[in-house]
Scaffold this motif. Structure first.
Motif, PDB file in Angstrom:
ATOM      1  N   ARG A 122     104.049  -0.628  65.293  1.00 40.10           N
ATOM      2  CA  ARG A 122     103.890  -0.692  66.583  1.00 40.10           C
ATOM      3  C   ARG A 122     102.762  -2.022  66.873  1.00 40.10           C
ATOM      4  N   LEU A 123     102.014  -2.215  65.726  1.00 35.57           N
ATOM      5  CA  LEU A 123     100.841  -3.294  65.997  1.00 35.57           C
ATOM      6  C   LEU A 123     101.693  -4.798  65.621  1.00 35.57           C
ATOM      7  N   PHE A 124     102.730  -4.446  64.833  1.00 30.75           N
ATOM      8  CA  PHE A 124     103.508  -5.609  64.540  1.00 30.75           C
ATOM      9  C   PHE A 124     104.099  -6.130  65.702  1.00 30.75           C
ATOM     10  N   LYS A 125     104.256  -5.429  66.802  1.00 32.28           N
ATOM     11  CA  LYS A 125     104.978  -6.103  68.144  1.00 32.28           C
ATOM     12  C   LYS A 125     104.032  -7.049  69.140  1.00 32.28           C
ATOM     13  N   HIS A 126     102.549  -6.729  68.431  1.00 31.18           N
ATOM     14  CA  HIS A 126     101.603  -7.199  69.464  1.00 31.18           C
ATOM     15  C   HIS A 126     100.659  -8.045  68.772  1.00 31.18           C
ATOM     16  N   VAL A 127     100.554  -8.183  67.466  1.00 30.51           N
ATOM     17  CA  VAL A 127      99.580  -9.002  66.727  1.00 30.51           C
ATOM     18  C   VAL A 127     100.397  -9.535  65.514  1.00 30.51           C
ATOM     19  N   ASN A 128      99.992 -10.526  64.897  1.00 32.40           N
ATOM     20  CA  ASN A 128     100.483 -11.226  63.419  1.00 32.40           C
ATOM     21  C   ASN A 128     100.365 -10.169  62.476  1.00 32.40           C
ATOM     22  N   VAL A 129     100.833 -10.230  61.296  1.00 31.35           N
ATOM     23  CA  VAL A 129     101.014  -9.405  60.273  1.00 31.35           C
ATOM     24  C   VAL A 129      99.578  -9.112  59.580  1.00 31.35           C
ATOM     25  N   TRP A 130      98.609 -10.249  59.496  1.00 28.12           N
ATOM     26  CA  TRP A 130      97.425  -9.600  58.757  1.00 28.12           C
ATOM     27  C   TRP A 130      96.493  -9.118  59.771  1.00 28.12           C
ATOM     28  N   PRO A 131      96.515  -9.401  60.982  1.00 29.80           N
ATOM     29  CA  PRO A 131      95.666  -8.748  61.910  1.00 29.80           C
ATOM     30  C   PRO A 131      96.274  -7.091  61.905  1.00 29.80           C
ATOM     31  N   SER A 132      97.431  -7.109  61.784  1.00 28.97           N
ATOM     32  CA  SER A 132      98.120  -5.807  61.975  1.00 28.97           C
ATOM     33  C   SER A 132      97.726  -4.794  60.811  1.00 28.97           C
ATOM     34  N   ILE A 133      97.561  -5.397  59.773  1.00 26.06           N
ATOM     35  CA  ILE A 133      97.341  -4.695  58.451  1.00 26.06           C
ATOM     36  C   ILE A 133      95.873  -4.159  58.718  1.00 26.06           C
ATOM     37  N   ILE A 134      94.941  -5.169  59.052  1.00 22.81           N
ATOM     38  CA  ILE A 134      93.546  -4.806  58.956  1.00 22.81           C
ATOM     39  C   ILE A 134      93.145  -3.746  60.225  1.00 22.81           C
ATOM     40  N   ILE A 135      93.782  -4.137  61.541  1.00 20.91           N
ATOM     41  CA  ILE A 135      93.292  -3.339  62.776  1.00 20.91           C
ATOM     42  C   ILE A 135      93.880  -1.746  62.143  1.00 20.91           C
ATOM     43  N   SER A 136      95.051  -1.544  61.629  1.00 20.67           N
ATOM     44  CA  SER A 136      95.750  -0.285  60.987  1.00 20.67           C
ATOM     45  C   SER A 136      94.995   0.439  60.000  1.00 20.67           C
ATOM     46  N   ALA A 137      94.435  -0.505  59.237  1.00 13.47           N
ATOM     47  CA  ALA A 137      93.532   0.238  58.213  1.00 13.47           C
ATOM     48  C   ALA A 137      92.030   0.518  58.642  1.00 13.47           C
ATOM     49  N   VAL A 138      91.724  -0.068  59.560  1.00 10.33           N
ATOM     50  CA  VAL A 138      90.621   0.371  60.489  1.00 10.33           C
ATOM     51  C   VAL A 138      90.650   1.616  61.239  1.00 10.33           C
ATOM     52  N   MET A 139      91.740   1.789  61.804  1.00  9.76           N
ATOM     53  CA  MET A 139      92.065   2.882  62.616  1.00  9.76           C
ATOM     54  C   MET A 139      92.318   4.120  61.644  1.00  9.76           C
ATOM     55  N   TYR A 140      92.939   4.078  60.544  1.00  9.50           N
ATOM     56  CA  TYR A 140      93.165   5.076  59.576  1.00  9.50           C
ATOM     57  C   TYR A 140      92.091   5.378  58.904  1.00  9.50           C
ATOM     58  N   SER A 141      91.100   4.526  58.792  1.00  7.18           N
ATOM     59  CA  SER A 141      89.709   4.680  58.323  1.00  7.18           C
ATOM     60  C   SER A 141      88.788   5.661  59.094  1.00  7.18           C
ATOM     61  N   LEU A 142      88.743   5.039  60.353  1.00  5.80           N
ATOM     62  CA  LEU A 142      88.048   5.895  61.383  1.00  5.80           C
ATOM     63  C   LEU A 142      88.467   7.227  61.566  1.00  5.80           C
ATOM     64  N   ALA A 143      89.825   7.565  61.355  1.00  7.00           N
ATOM     65  CA  ALA A 143      90.021   8.827  61.567  1.00  7.00           C
ATOM     66  C   ALA A 143      89.303   9.852  60.498  1.00  7.00           C
ATOM     67  N   HIS A 144      88.932   9.371  59.341  1.00  7.29           N
ATOM     68  CA  HIS A 144      88.324  10.278  58.318  1.00  7.29           C
ATOM     69  C   HIS A 144      86.893  10.304  58.678  1.00  7.29           C
ATOM     70  N   LEU A 145      86.402   9.838  59.933  1.00  8.83           N
ATOM     71  CA  LEU A 145      84.923  10.085  60.014  1.00  8.83           C
ATOM     72  C   LEU A 145      84.425  11.089  60.277  1.00  8.83           C
ATOM     73  N   TYR A 146      85.286  12.387  60.748  1.00  7.63           N
ATOM     74  CA  TYR A 146      85.212  13.639  61.056  1.00  7.63           C
ATOM     75  C   TYR A 146      84.598  14.538  59.537  1.00  7.63           C
ATOM     76  N   SER A 147      85.332  13.721  58.601  1.00  7.31           N
ATOM     77  CA  SER A 147      84.984  14.539  57.093  1.00  7.31           C
ATOM     78  C   SER A 147      83.395  14.558  56.830  1.00  7.31           C
ATOM     79  N   GLY A 148      82.549  13.501  57.483  1.00  8.04           N
ATOM     80  CA  GLY A 148      81.123  13.488  57.289  1.00  8.04           C
ATOM     81  C   GLY A 148      80.901  12.853  55.988  1.00  8.04           C
ATOM     82  N   SER A 149      81.910  12.089  55.469  1.00  9.20           N
ATOM     83  CA  SER A 149      81.670  11.297  54.194  1.00  9.20           C
ATOM     84  C   SER A 149      81.832   9.928  54.465  1.00  9.20           C
ATOM     85  N   TYR A 150      80.945   8.972  54.579  1.00  2.00           N
ATOM     86  CA  TYR A 150      81.209   7.601  54.674  1.00  2.00           C
ATOM     87  C   TYR A 150      82.167   7.087  53.242  1.00  2.00           C
ATOM     88  N   MET A 151      82.043   7.843  52.173  1.00  2.00           N
ATOM     89  CA  MET A 151      82.910   7.387  51.024  1.00  2.00           C
ATOM     90  C   MET A 151      84.114   7.553  51.293  1.00  2.00           C
TER      91      MET A 151
END
Length: 203
Positions: free
Chosen positions: A131-160
């Motif tokens: 869905r990000l592909f529809k709004h931004v270029n390829v590299w921004p979509s890769i970076i933004i989706s990866a950040v979104m994916y990583s943020l969902a792991h914050l609840y683990s309590g492990s920054y690693m």
């Protein structure tokens, strides 16, 4: 560039993912039950809102998937080796994370391979990144989706784990953008996790 924030389906899916992963990490005693149910929900949400990309042949996605999964594991192994050699404090946190979240029962491995890994790729790459592909270029979509994916792991309590998810998310995001094949990134993720958790665990 921020117009993707007006994509209601994208925003709702991201909120759902955060809520479900918050529940998943809230109690290690029910971690595998909630994680499995969460991925089934996110798979369903994706299927109802997006088509699944599969633009390469079976031989291609199997071969590239296996090779890329091995490469990613090799990078994680090298990073872990450096942490040990340099005696960095991260090793204790990684060890605790393994002890807390690694599969221990047969059914854990079954749902990991058949539901959780495919579900993560179907949702985070096949829905969020697509869905990000529809709004931004390829590299921004890769970076933004990866950040979104990583943020969902914050609840683990492990920054690693957050950092590991960011690194892996960038890798699989690039792989998906390159070949536009969800089966390929699923195979890559499967191979990576098989080596990380079963064949050659780092702890």
């Amino acid at each position: 560039m921020m117009k993707f924030l007006t994509d209601i389906k994208l925003v709702i899916g991201f909120i759902f993912a955060h809520f479900l992963l918050y529940l998943t990490f809230s109690d290690k005693n029910v971690f595998w039950y909630i994680f499995t149910a969460s991925m089934l929900f996110l798979i369903t949400y994706t299927i109802l809102n997006e088509s699944v990309d599969d633009e390469v042949s079976t031989n291609t996605y199997l071969s590239i998937g296996v090779i890329s999964g091995l490469i990613l594991f090799g990078l994680f192994w090298a990073g872990n080796f450096l942490i040990d050699i340099l005696n960095l404090p991260f090793s204790t946190q990684i060890s605790k994370l393994y002890n807390r979240l690694s599969p221990t029962a047969i059914w854990h491995y079954i749902v990991l391979l058949l539901i959780i890994i495919p579900g993560e790729e179907i949702f985070w790459r096949g829905f969020i990144q697509k869905r990000l592909f529809k709004h931004v270029n390829v590299w921004p979509s890769i970076i933004i989706s990866a950040v979104m994916y990583s943020l969902a792991h914050l609840y683990s309590g492990s920054y690693m784990l957050v950092f590991a998810a960011l690194f892996a998310g960038l890798f699989w995001g690039w792989l998906y953008a390159w070949k536009r094949s969800i089966p390929l990134v699923i195979v890559s993720h499967l191979i990576f996790d098989l080596f990380l958790l079963v064949i050659f665990p780092l702890y």
